[in-house]
Scaffold this active site. Structure first.
Site, short mmCIF file in Angstrom:
data_model
loop_
_atom_site.label_atom_id
_atom_site.label_comp_id
_atom_site.label_asym_id
_atom_site.label_seq_id
_atom_site.Cartn_x
_atom_site.Cartn_y
_atom_site.Cartn_z
N HIS A 199 0.80 1.10 10.04
CA HIS A 199 -0.20 2.04 9.55
C HIS A 199 -1.32 2.33 10.55
O HIS A 199 -1.83 3.43 10.61
CB HIS A 199 -0.76 1.61 8.19
CG HIS A 199 -1.70 0.44 8.24
ND1 HIS A 199 -1.26 -0.86 8.32
CD2 HIS A 199 -3.05 0.36 8.24
CE1 HIS A 199 -2.30 -1.67 8.36
NE2 HIS A 199 -3.41 -0.96 8.31
N ASP A 200 -1.70 1.32 11.34
CA ASP A 200 -2.80 1.52 12.29
C ASP A 200 -2.34 1.77 13.73
O ASP A 200 -3.13 1.62 14.66
CB ASP A 200 -3.73 0.30 12.28
CG ASP A 200 -4.86 0.46 11.27
OD1 ASP A 200 -5.13 1.60 10.85
OD2 ASP A 200 -5.47 -0.56 10.91
N LYS A 203 -4.43 3.37 16.38
CA LYS A 203 -5.59 2.73 17.02
C LYS A 203 -5.37 2.54 18.52
O LYS A 203 -6.31 2.31 19.27
CB LYS A 203 -5.90 1.39 16.35
CG LYS A 203 -6.61 1.60 15.03
CD LYS A 203 -7.31 0.36 14.58
CE LYS A 203 -8.11 0.65 13.31
NZ LYS A 203 -8.40 -0.58 12.59
N HIS A 228 -7.59 8.01 14.14
CA HIS A 228 -6.41 7.17 14.33
C HIS A 228 -5.24 7.45 13.38
O HIS A 228 -4.09 7.31 13.80
CB HIS A 228 -6.77 5.66 14.38
CG HIS A 228 -7.01 5.02 13.06
ND1 HIS A 228 -8.24 4.99 12.45
CD2 HIS A 228 -6.16 4.39 12.20
CE1 HIS A 228 -8.14 4.34 11.31
NE2 HIS A 228 -6.90 3.97 11.12
N HIS A 252 -3.44 6.80 5.00
CA HIS A 252 -3.88 5.49 4.50
C HIS A 252 -5.40 5.35 4.39
O HIS A 252 -5.90 4.37 3.85
CB HIS A 252 -3.25 4.33 5.30
CG HIS A 252 -3.83 4.10 6.67
ND1 HIS A 252 -3.40 4.77 7.78
CD2 HIS A 252 -4.82 3.27 7.09
CE1 HIS A 252 -4.08 4.35 8.84
NE2 HIS A 252 -4.97 3.44 8.44
N HIS A 253 -6.16 6.34 4.89
CA HIS A 253 -7.61 6.31 4.69
C HIS A 253 -8.10 7.39 3.73
O HIS A 253 -9.29 7.68 3.68
CB HIS A 253 -8.36 6.40 6.02
CG HIS A 253 -8.34 5.11 6.79
ND1 HIS A 253 -9.05 4.00 6.38
CD2 HIS A 253 -7.68 4.74 7.90
CE1 HIS A 253 -8.83 3.01 7.24
NE2 HIS A 253 -7.99 3.43 8.16
N ASP A 281 -5.09 -3.18 2.70
CA ASP A 281 -5.69 -2.90 4.01
C ASP A 281 -7.19 -3.18 3.95
O ASP A 281 -7.74 -3.93 4.77
CB ASP A 281 -5.43 -1.43 4.39
CG ASP A 281 -5.95 -1.07 5.77
OD1 ASP A 281 -6.10 -1.98 6.60
OD2 ASP A 281 -6.21 0.13 6.02
FE FE2 Z 1 -6.54 2.35 9.51
#
Ligand code: FE2
Length: 334
Positions: A199-200, A203, A228, A252-253, A281
């Protein structure tokens, strides 16, 4: 390996001063007093960044800039401009200079600028390296079969942001627990498991200085971090096996009340996998030490998650998380 700076100025004293200052900061230094030799050095040496005087004799600084930007896209350029010549500086920025500084030069300011530009290029090259790796994957295999690759990718994020060690793994395991309680089938659980691990991934495209900044982020830095999810989607998009997890990565954010990012989606318009992942998360981020604060206790974190039910999070997912899935948490603390 130290970064190589090329200083281009026809005034010897400026070259010397800049050279001394940046050598002291650990850079390798090259110098040139005219445009032609500057371009030659860029083509033959590993130059990372050029400090380029606009007012050069012969080939002008702007011409040099143009040549560098068309033939060597990975070399950064900061223009050095005489006081009162803001107009030329604006022209240079339009021609893709990375930044500019006015004479007399404020060394500390220039030092920060140099590190910033170099990090931008470093981050860009990390993103293209990872895109390159992703693109070698065979499109006919399933997510599960690329597990090692996914683990390596998740490891790459954590290497950059050491405060998140084990984060993607814990989020993945907790998300699967939620999915099981929602009656998901194997294929759906697989999307959750691997999507949460990734998911990240975006980044990788966020500057390290910002990821690990101890203090509060400025609005500009926060906006940079907020890119990101979109960078992540962009990294894995070219490969078909990752298509089932694209929306999870992108969304996801998002917040249940529509106040999240990047799309401001609301309620059930947010992909279900993304709604699930966002709960563990946040929980795992709260219970980990961050550069800007210490970890919260599990109970404190759970009560914050509960408070954000219906605003940040899908209420049903929060209930499942607090009422059941969280029980497995102890197993995954590493
Ligand atoms: Fe994230």
């Amino acid at each position: 390996m130290p970064d190589t700076l090329l200083i281009v100025d026809d005034e010897e004293s400026i070259c010397k001063n800049l050279g001394k200052y940046f050598r002291g900061k650990g850079f390798d230094i090259l110098m040139a007093s005219d445009g032609e030799s500057a371009i030659e050095l860029c083509q033959t040496k590993p130059v990372g960044l050029v400090l380029l005087d606009i007012g050069l004799p012969g080939m002008s600084g702007l011409d040099v800039l143009k040549r560098i930007k068309t033939t060597l896209p990975n070399v950064g350029v900061i223009m050095i401009t005489a006081y009162g010549d803001a107009e030329t500086a604006v022209r240079a920025m339009k021609m893709k200079a990375d930044d500019y500084i006015l004479k007399p030069i404020d060394m500390t300011g220039l030092g920060i600028m140099v590190n910033n530009v170099l990090e931008t290029y470093r981050t860009q090259s990390e993103v293209s390296d990872i895109k390159q790796q992703v693109s070698t994957l065979d499109s006919s295999v399933r997510l599960k079969e690329t597990y090692n690759m996914i683990k390596a990718l998740a490891g790459a994020i954590e290497a950059k942001d050491p405060f998140t060690k084990g984060h993607s793994y814990r989020v993945s395991q907790l998300s699967v627990e939620i999915g099981k309680r929602l009656g998901f089938n194997d294929e759906e659980l697989e999307i959750l498991e691997y999507g949460a691990l990734l998911h990240d991934i975006g980044k990788i495209g966020v500057k390290e200085v910002i990821l690990n900044k101890p203090g509060r982020l400025s609005a500009k830095e926060y906006a940079h971090i907020q890119r990101h999810p979109v960078i992540g989607e962009d990294i894995v998009k070219p490969v078909e096996i990752f298509h089932p997890v694209l929306t999870l990565i992108r969304s996801h954010h998002e917040h249940f009340d529509g106040r999240g990012y990047p799309d401001g989606l609301k309620g059930e318009k947010i992909n279900i996998f993304a709604r699930i992942v966002s709960v563990p998360d946040s929980f795992d981020a709260m219970t980990s030490d961050r550069p800007y604060r210490e970890a919260l206790s599990v109970n404190e974190a759970l009560s914050r998650i509960d408070e954000a039910k219906g605003t940040q999070f899908d209420p049903q997912i929060v209930d499942i998380f607090i009422g059941g899935a969280i029980k497995i948490y102890d197993r995954y603390i590493m």
